[in-house]
Scaffold this active site. Structure first.
Site: not given
Ligand code: T46
Length: 394
Positions: A288
């Site tokens: 993303h």
């Molecule tokens: C990024 C990389 C390095 C929350 O509820 N609060 C939060 O602050 C975050 C970061 C995530 N979430 C929830 C949203 C999703 O349901 O946690 C779940 C996993 O999130 P995501 O799929 O976005 O995780 P990654 O590891 O793909 O990405 C994360 C960050 O979201 C993103 O900003 O740059 O780590």
């Protein structure tokens, strides 16, 4: 006023002298119209005292109400407004003075009022003409002169990048200055008001930002630049590997301590911190980009690859030690690959969690990059997505 004076002593004084000359001339014209040429010396003698009071008030108003602040670079409408403000305050103070000294009836009110009306037109014209002349006389160097706004951590990179694009960095303003007076022979300005004065009185051609989130740009400077019709420009910066300061204990049993400091190492406000743990090797996450969020990633334990994609190029940065950090500005597609199980990814972010601010579809991301490349034309070296965000400054 003292900062204005400090950086533009002679230019500042020249404007004060022009204002006073306009006032004296306005009085003479007013005597002439009121009493005619024959009675001019007589009117002049009678009004000498009040005229001197007007001169003193004029100088006082300039200093107390800063009516010359940014005069060299302000817009035409502002000239009208500031000249009116100057004359209005002078008139009010003179009326109070005459009232308190009970000497109002000694002087012709018509002469005084006409003098101020003429003064308004004259200082407006006088300042405009003088400013035009000064700007004409200002010898432009071949390389544009620049004030660079950045943090301690990026200052050398910023200077280097500006030199590469042919700019002459004249002054530095650091978000958090470590009491340095100069870096690489370039003076460091401590005070934001001084930075604005330098831009005005030293006629700096451009103001550049290197690696800062728009929220870190001081509001005072944004306002000052607006008043001076000066736009912020950016040197390219969309991601950066940084050294996280690490203190290694002499006794290995005490391990190492790494630390990051806001405004020095982190060029955005920290609103959120999160970390990813309990991971398996070869885990892939991310996929993303962010529209607004700036982040600093580091891996205090293990080894993680971060693949950064700006829509044109892909680069891989390996976070393999606690002393290494990666700053990601918005508009970058990222993928994280865990090289070792149990590796920990820590993130400091500039925004609260907001799903709306994510771009999770790659085609949408490419279209997003394309859109800004097509619409934003803000200097060849500026990253277009960052430029778009910088519009928030205004
Ligand atoms: C990024 C990389 C390095 C929350 O509820 N609060 C939060 O602050 C975050 C970061 C995530 N979430 C929830 C949203 C999703 O349901 O946690 C779940 C996993 O999130 P995501 O799929 O976005 O995780 P990654 O590891 O793909 O990405 C994360 C960050 O979201 C993103 O900003 O740059 O780590």
């Amino acid at each position: 006023m003292h900062t204005e004076f400090r950086y533009g002593r002679l230019k500042y004084l020249s404007f004060v002298i022009i204002d006073i000359a306009c006032l004296l001339l306005a009085n003479l014209i007013s005597f002439y119209f009121y009493a005619g040429i024959k009675h001019l010396p007589y009117s002049f003698d009678r009004h000498y005292n009040v005229m001197m009071a007007m001169v003193a008030i004029d100088a006082g108003v300039t200093i107390v109400f800063s009516t010359l602040r940014r005069v060299l670079r302000w817009k035409k409408e502002r000239e009208l407004y500031e000249s009116a403000r100057h004359v209005f305050y002078s008139l009010v103070i003179l009326s109070v003075y005459l009232f308190l000294t009970k000497s109002g009836s000694d002087y012709s009110r018509v002469i005084v009022l006409t003098a101020y009306a003429i003064d308004y037109a004259m200082i407006w014209l006088g300042r405009t003409a003088w400013r035009f002349l000064l700007l004409r006389l200002h010898r432009k160097s071949k390389r544009p002169t620049v004030l660079l706004l950045t943090t301690d951590g990026f200052v050398r990179d910023g200077i280097e990048s500006l030199r590469e694009i042919g700019c002459d960095v004249k002054y530095l303003y650091l978000l958090k200055n470590l009491q340095k007076k100069e870096i690489d022979g370039i003076p460091v300005i401590d005070d934001i008001k001084e930075a604005a004065s330098v831009l005005c009185w030293e006629m700096i051609d451009r103001i550049y930002i290197f690696g800062l989130d728009h929220q870190m740009v001081p509001a005072y400077l944004v306002q000052a630049c607006k008043e001076m019709n000066l736009e912020f420009e950016l040197v390219d910066f969309n991601y950066r590997v940084i050294d996280v300061k690490t203190v290694q204990s002499k006794d290995s049993r005490f391990g190492a301590l790494s630390f990051l400091e806001g405004k020095r190492d982190i060029p955005f406000p920290i609103r959120r911190a999160y970390w990813i743990t309990e991971t398996e090797a070869d885990l892939h996450r991310g996929f993303h980009a962010h529209k607004l969020n700036c982040q600093l990633l580091f891996c205090p334990h293990g080894c993680i690859d971060i693949i950064v994609d700006d829509g044109d190029n892909k680069r891989t940065v390996t976070l393999d030690k606690p002393g290494k950090g990666l700053i990601l500005m918005p508009g970058l597609w990222r993928e994280m690959v865990w090289r070792e199980s149990g590796s920990v990814l820590c993130v400091l972010a500039s925004e609260y969690y907001d799903e709306q601010e994510y771009i999770r579809d790659y085609n949408e991301f490419l279209a997003y990059c394309q859109k800004y490349r097509a619409t934003v034309n803000h200097g060849t070296d500026a990253n277009t997505l960052l430029t778009e965000r910088l519009q928030h400054c205004y």
